[in-house]
Write an enzyme that holds these catalytic residues in place. Sequence first.
Site, PDB file in Angstrom:
ATOM      1  N   ASP A 183       0.828  -1.223   0.000  1.00 42.70           N
ATOM      2  CA  ASP A 183       0.000   0.000   0.000  1.00 42.70           C
ATOM      3  C   ASP A 183       0.856   1.264   0.000  1.00 42.70           C
ATOM      4  O   ASP A 183       0.438   2.305   0.503  1.00 42.70           O
ATOM      5  CB  ASP A 183      -0.954   0.027   1.209  1.00 42.70           C
ATOM      6  CG  ASP A 183      -1.814  -1.218   1.296  1.00 42.70           C
ATOM      7  OD1 ASP A 183      -2.376  -1.614   0.272  1.00 42.70           O
ATOM      8  OD2 ASP A 183      -1.912  -1.793   2.403  1.00 42.70           O
TER       9      ASP A 183
ATOM     10  N   LYS B  62       2.515   1.862  -5.109  1.00 42.54           N
ATOM     11  CA  LYS B  62       3.178   1.250  -6.268  1.00 42.54           C
ATOM     12  C   LYS B  62       2.341   1.377  -7.535  1.00 42.54           C
ATOM     13  O   LYS B  62       2.874   1.508  -8.631  1.00 42.54           O
ATOM     14  CB  LYS B  62       3.466  -0.226  -5.989  1.00 42.54           C
ATOM     15  CG  LYS B  62       4.463  -0.472  -4.884  1.00 42.54           C
ATOM     16  CD  LYS B  62       4.725  -1.949  -4.702  1.00 42.54           C
ATOM     17  CE  LYS B  62       3.506  -2.732  -4.291  1.00 42.54           C
ATOM     18  NZ  LYS B  62       2.918  -2.308  -2.995  1.00 42.54           N
TER      19      LYS B  62
ATOM     20  N   GLY C  40      -3.946  -4.999  -3.934  1.00 43.46           N
ATOM     21  CA  GLY C  40      -4.806  -4.022  -4.586  1.00 43.46           C
ATOM     22  C   GLY C  40      -4.046  -2.766  -4.917  1.00 43.46           C
ATOM     23  O   GLY C  40      -3.222  -2.295  -4.122  1.00 43.46           O
ATOM     24  N   HIS C  41      -4.272  -2.233  -6.108  1.00 39.52           N
ATOM     25  CA  HIS C  41      -3.659  -0.975  -6.521  1.00 39.52           C
ATOM     26  C   HIS C  41      -4.751  -0.001  -6.937  1.00 39.52           C
ATOM     27  O   HIS C  41      -5.655  -0.369  -7.689  1.00 39.52           O
ATOM     28  CB  HIS C  41      -2.703  -1.187  -7.704  1.00 39.52           C
ATOM     29  CG  HIS C  41      -1.478  -1.957  -7.341  1.00 39.52           C
ATOM     30  ND1 HIS C  41      -0.766  -2.701  -8.240  1.00 39.52           N
ATOM     31  CD2 HIS C  41      -0.832  -2.101  -6.163  1.00 39.52           C
ATOM     32  CE1 HIS C  41       0.275  -3.270  -7.643  1.00 39.52           C
ATOM     33  NE2 HIS C  41       0.243  -2.913  -6.380  1.00 39.52           N
ATOM     34  N   THR C  42      -4.672   1.213  -6.439  1.00 37.05           N
ATOM     35  CA  THR C  42      -5.591   2.268  -6.849  1.00 37.05           C
ATOM     36  C   THR C  42      -4.830   3.272  -7.692  1.00 37.05           C
ATOM     37  O   THR C  42      -3.791   3.782  -7.270  1.00 37.05           O
ATOM     38  CB  THR C  42      -6.208   2.967  -5.621  1.00 37.05           C
ATOM     39  OG1 THR C  42      -6.929   2.000  -4.847  1.00 37.05           O
ATOM     40  CG2 THR C  42      -7.167   4.064  -6.048  1.00 37.05           C
TER      41      THR C  42
ATOM     42  N   GLN D 276       2.356  -6.098  -2.686  1.00 36.91           N
ATOM     43  CA  GLN D 276       2.699  -6.068  -1.266  1.00 36.91           C
ATOM     44  C   GLN D 276       4.047  -5.349  -1.040  1.00 36.91           C
ATOM     45  O   GLN D 276       4.405  -4.477  -1.805  1.00 36.91           O
ATOM     46  CB  GLN D 276       2.703  -7.481  -0.671  1.00 36.91           C
ATOM     47  CG  GLN D 276       1.316  -8.090  -0.551  1.00 36.91           C
ATOM     48  CD  GLN D 276       1.016  -9.083  -1.639  1.00 36.91           C
ATOM     49  OE1 GLN D 276       1.896  -9.602  -2.305  1.00 36.91           O
ATOM     50  NE2 GLN D 276      -0.250  -9.379  -1.837  1.00 36.91           N
TER      51      GLN D 276
END
Length: 442
Positions: A31, A34, A58-60, A241
């Site tokens: 988080d 990346k 998860g990537h936002t 991660q």
Amino acid sequence: IRDSFRGQPAVPYVKSVQSKITTIVGAQWGDEGKGKITDFFAGKADYVVRFHGGNNAGHTVIVDGKVFKLHLIPSGVIYGDPLSVIGNGVVVDPKALINEIEYLKEKGINPRLIVSDRAHVIMPYHIALDSALSDHQKDLAAGSTNRGIAPVYADKMYRNGIRMIDLIEPDVFREKLDKGFDFNKGLIENALGQSLDHTVEEIFNTYIDYGKILKPYISDVSVELFNAYKNGKNILFEGAQGMSLDVDHGIYPYTTSSNTGAGHISIGTGVSFKSVNRTIGVVKAYLSRVGESPLPTELKDETGDHIRENGGEYGTTTGRPRRIGWLDLVQVRQAVRVNGLTEIALTKLDVLNNIDELLVCNAYEVGSDEIYEMPASLTDYRNAKPVYEKLKGWGEIPDNIWDKGFDKLPKEIKDYISFIEKRIECRVTILSVGPQRHETII
């Protein structure tokens, strides 16, 4: 046999000298931002590659005010031009992947995507076993997302696994499924005292249908990437991660179930990359953590609440509020060493606006000792007390600072950056001062 090869020319291993290899990895607990950093570089890439993990990551990414939440497909998919690659080191939930493809199509993106035929498949019994394991592990549980990640990696090593290629070969799939189902059902029901509410027939029929949908995407990723490398293509690797979650080098057992380090790119894709031009470690200007474990610099006060809300620190995958702490350079120092980082991307500096005094942990006090490297001893880590150094905070970062450049940043931010560089012996070359792609300073 020897005679048959006489007169045959030697076939050299062709090493590309033009191919540009960049790897982006997390240097903390994940988080770190990346997704944004990958997206920032992806426009110049021919390939953007995931090489480990699963849809627990998860990537936002925010582009022109539009929010994209991704879990399996690399962040570069938003550009449209790069080929997105899911390597064999990734574990794939077919339903989640199909949903993500549809999600992107609804947002106007038809993903250019290939998925390794050797990637292992998350099955319903893996998800059931994940929850049962967390109940069993109790205080030693890592705080799983219950996506089935640990059990599918375990099945891979047990050689009970099912791979993407099996989903398009019904006879082989059924042969493997019968064995894998019985094995995992036995663990869930006999060893852990839980129930499995699925049947072999139900799973077989559902996953064969998934295979029909995903068949156009399933490919030999190793050959594709080898040819890309040989032909001088630009390849960008996107880690999931972070370093402290690495199953070998992280805070075990409070880790993920894969190797998060840059060294895994060859194993996770099936190509022996001889040279990597850049290895960028992404570091948040503070730290956050989803999941269980000791966290020496954790903030459980109003400052922590302020940073969480100001930074939107809620898990992309789970929605869980993240635990917040001051920047921990003991942790980052390990990431620099293990990954061979060439540089740091420092993100979310804007979240620390208007905090008068900033603390940074440069060492741990463990008993009478002061240590500067991450301990393997769980006892030491549980007893670690942060040794802080104080730095002066800054007010507001000037508007449109990405157009004005580094020199126009407040002196206190420059001092913060310089402090970090000196103590981890790695340059900070990229600054993120906002969530959108353009809010970046090189």
